[in-house]
Design a protein around this motif. Sequence first.
Motif, short mmCIF file in Angstrom:
data_model
loop_
_atom_site.label_atom_id
_atom_site.label_comp_id
_atom_site.label_asym_id
_atom_site.label_seq_id
_atom_site.Cartn_x
_atom_site.Cartn_y
_atom_site.Cartn_z
N GLY A 122 13.79 1.49 -8.80
CA GLY A 122 14.43 0.42 -8.03
C GLY A 122 14.64 0.83 -6.58
N GLY A 123 14.15 -0.02 -5.68
CA GLY A 123 14.24 0.32 -4.24
C GLY A 123 15.56 -0.09 -3.65
N LEU A 139 20.37 -5.93 -7.55
CA LEU A 139 19.27 -6.08 -8.50
C LEU A 139 17.97 -5.88 -7.74
N THR A 140 17.10 -5.07 -8.30
CA THR A 140 15.87 -4.76 -7.59
C THR A 140 14.78 -4.46 -8.60
N GLY A 141 13.72 -3.80 -8.15
CA GLY A 141 12.62 -3.53 -9.07
C GLY A 141 11.62 -2.61 -8.41
N GLY A 142 10.43 -2.84 -8.78
CA GLY A 142 9.60 -3.99 -9.05
C GLY A 142 10.12 -5.24 -8.32
N GLU A 143 9.63 -6.38 -8.73
CA GLU A 143 10.09 -7.60 -8.08
C GLU A 143 11.08 -8.30 -9.02
N PRO A 144 12.37 -8.29 -8.66
CA PRO A 144 13.38 -8.79 -9.60
C PRO A 144 13.23 -10.27 -9.95
N LEU A 145 12.63 -11.06 -9.05
CA LEU A 145 12.50 -12.49 -9.37
C LEU A 145 11.40 -12.73 -10.42
N THR A 180 17.31 -7.56 -3.91
CA THR A 180 16.24 -7.30 -2.93
C THR A 180 14.95 -7.88 -3.48
N THR A 181 14.28 -8.70 -2.67
CA THR A 181 13.08 -9.39 -3.14
C THR A 181 12.00 -9.39 -2.08
N ASN A 182 10.75 -9.54 -2.51
CA ASN A 182 9.67 -9.70 -1.53
C ASN A 182 9.59 -11.15 -1.04
N GLY A 183 10.38 -12.03 -1.62
CA GLY A 183 10.49 -13.39 -1.12
C GLY A 183 9.44 -14.36 -1.64
N VAL A 190 0.82 -1.22 0.00
CA VAL A 190 0.00 0.00 0.00
C VAL A 190 0.85 1.27 0.00
N TYR A 191 2.10 1.17 0.49
CA TYR A 191 2.95 2.36 0.56
C TYR A 191 3.86 2.47 -0.64
N CYS A 192 3.79 1.53 -1.56
CA CYS A 192 4.74 1.51 -2.69
C CYS A 192 4.04 1.45 -4.04
N MET A 193 3.17 0.46 -4.22
CA MET A 193 2.45 0.32 -5.49
C MET A 193 0.95 0.17 -5.20
N GLU A 253 8.62 6.80 -9.45
CA GLU A 253 8.17 5.76 -8.52
C GLU A 253 9.33 4.82 -8.18
N MET A 254 9.30 4.29 -6.97
CA MET A 254 10.36 3.39 -6.53
C MET A 254 10.36 2.10 -7.34
N SER A 255 9.18 1.65 -7.75
CA SER A 255 9.11 0.40 -8.52
C SER A 255 9.82 0.54 -9.87
N ILE A 281 13.18 0.30 8.32
CA ILE A 281 13.34 1.43 7.40
C ILE A 281 12.26 2.48 7.67
N GLU A 282 12.69 3.71 7.83
CA GLU A 282 11.71 4.79 7.96
C GLU A 282 10.94 4.92 6.64
N TYR A 283 9.66 5.08 6.78
CA TYR A 283 8.79 5.24 5.61
C TYR A 283 9.15 6.54 4.88
N MET A 284 9.42 6.45 3.57
CA MET A 284 9.93 7.61 2.83
C MET A 284 8.92 8.15 1.82
N ASP A 285 9.17 9.39 1.42
CA ASP A 285 8.31 10.06 0.44
C ASP A 285 8.80 9.81 -0.98
N MET A 330 12.24 -4.24 6.92
CA MET A 330 10.86 -3.94 7.33
C MET A 330 10.64 -2.43 7.27
N VAL A 331 9.73 -1.99 6.40
CA VAL A 331 9.36 -0.58 6.37
C VAL A 331 8.35 -0.35 7.48
N VAL A 332 8.58 0.68 8.28
CA VAL A 332 7.68 0.92 9.41
C VAL A 332 6.80 2.13 9.09
N1 SAM Z 1 10.08 -6.08 -4.73
C1 SAM Z 1 11.32 -6.06 -4.01
C2 SAM Z 1 11.07 -6.02 -2.53
O1 SAM Z 1 9.92 -6.06 -2.11
O2 SAM Z 1 12.03 -6.00 -1.78
C3 SAM Z 1 12.28 -4.96 -4.43
C4 SAM Z 1 11.73 -3.60 -4.70
S1 SAM Z 1 11.07 -2.76 -3.29
C5 SAM Z 1 10.64 -1.21 -4.03
C6 SAM Z 1 12.52 -2.43 -2.35
C7 SAM Z 1 12.33 -2.01 -0.93
O3 SAM Z 1 11.81 -0.70 -0.90
C8 SAM Z 1 11.40 -2.86 -0.12
O4 SAM Z 1 12.03 -3.25 1.06
C9 SAM Z 1 10.25 -1.92 0.16
O5 SAM Z 1 9.61 -2.23 1.37
C10 SAM Z 1 10.96 -0.59 0.20
N2 SAM Z 1 10.05 0.55 0.02
C11 SAM Z 1 9.12 0.73 -0.92
N3 SAM Z 1 8.47 1.91 -0.75
C12 SAM Z 1 9.05 2.49 0.34
C13 SAM Z 1 8.84 3.72 1.03
N4 SAM Z 1 7.90 4.58 0.65
N5 SAM Z 1 9.61 3.98 2.10
C14 SAM Z 1 10.56 3.11 2.51
N6 SAM Z 1 10.81 1.95 1.90
C15 SAM Z 1 10.06 1.64 0.83
#
Ligand code: SAM
Length: 369
Positions: free
Chosen positions: A368-369, A103-109, A133-136, A60-63, A363-365, A226-230, A198-200
């Motif tokens: 690349g995060g 390597l990151t993304g989106g979801e790199p896997l 970095t992956t969501n696992g 919800v905080y990213c995509m 966008e971070m997606s 990780i502090e939640y970022m803008d 863990m994004v908080v």
């Molecule tokens: N899909 C992969 C994943 O989930 O790790 C890689 C891409 S994801 C954008 C990379 C990292 O960025 C994740 O740990 C995600 O929680 C973090 N992230 C995304 N939006 C964020 C935000 N607004 N503030 C802080 N971290 C954020």
Amino acid sequence: MAEFIPLVDARARNRSEAMAAFVRAAAQAPLTTGPLADTRGRPLSDLRISVTDRCNFRCVYCMPKDVFGRDYPFLPHESLLTFEELTRVARVFIELGVRKIRLTGGEPLLRRKIERLIEMLRAISDDVDITLTTNGALLARKARDLHAAGLSRITVSLDSLDDATFRAMNDVDFPVARVLEGIDAAAAAGLSPIKVNMVVKRGMNEESIVPMARHFRGTGHIVRFIEYMDVGATNGWRMDDVVPASEIVSRIDAQMPLAPADPHYRGEVAERWAYRDGSGEVGVIASVTQAFCRDCTRARLSTEGKLFTCLFADEGYDLRDLVRGAAADDEALRRVVSAIWRQRADRYSEVRTANTARTPKVEMSYIGG
Ligand code: SAM
């Protein structure tokens, strides 16, 4: 001699045209010799590559789903840099001093045959740290192949151990247990030390901080809060949503006493805290409350080959045009990357205010995060 290529071009109608003109000029300019550093003396040592803008989660905080829905115009396959193109660009960065590729993304896997890309990157150098970095979600089935291909380590994102909270945050009803299986598989495959990100976000998962720390304490895996970022423009960020790193540390310290630990190297993003009883460590990434721009040595390559010199930028330098242009050889690429880095002055997090949070950013997606 420094390269002085004006970033402002009188003929350019907008910033992206000016950046394109800069790239063209830099491709022709002589390469500056000597250590590569930006205008604030920061070397170029990390490269993050976004290999896809797609993801199987809708955090919800990213995509958020209302923006990244069924009709969202993700990049067509031909826009993406191919593995050969990515390897070529990565080689140039390594020649210029990069020692760590993420390597990151989106979801790199989700990128097909990602193991092949890792093999190709590994063939450039044995010394470079290659991580991902992956969501696992797909990790349990891919961990062994990733390790065999030459991946050094892995970071897994996991925002809560509470199933209801996690399912609500990933917004695709994905269970915690499957991510934990992925982490176990990665450890069994030898992708250690594993980092768990863990994004908080205030009001969403701060009650998960202590359970998360407790769960991974003593396992050798390192949780990083990780502090939640803008980042981006779609997550509706507000300063009130940020749980400061100092609060995160106090919450853990009250239950499991912590002591500050020294950084491993200049520019390490996470501040390290060790459990006083020797049972491991956690990290906090305080990108909002304690900006670390001063030591930022990271460049980011977007999915379609744009080079960004800051996570919070709104525009990148197009390297894909250069890579696909018949005339450009690796020497031209080196000149361009070097010139871009030498005139880098970014320090967004140090000048962040409630107003800058509303400025346009990619966008971070995508970046690349
Ligand atoms: N899909 C992969 C994943 O989930 O790790 C890689 C891409 S994801 C954008 C990379 C990292 O960025 C994740 O740990 C995600 O929680 C973090 N992230 C995304 N939006 C964020 C935000 N607004 N503030 C802080 N971290 C954020």
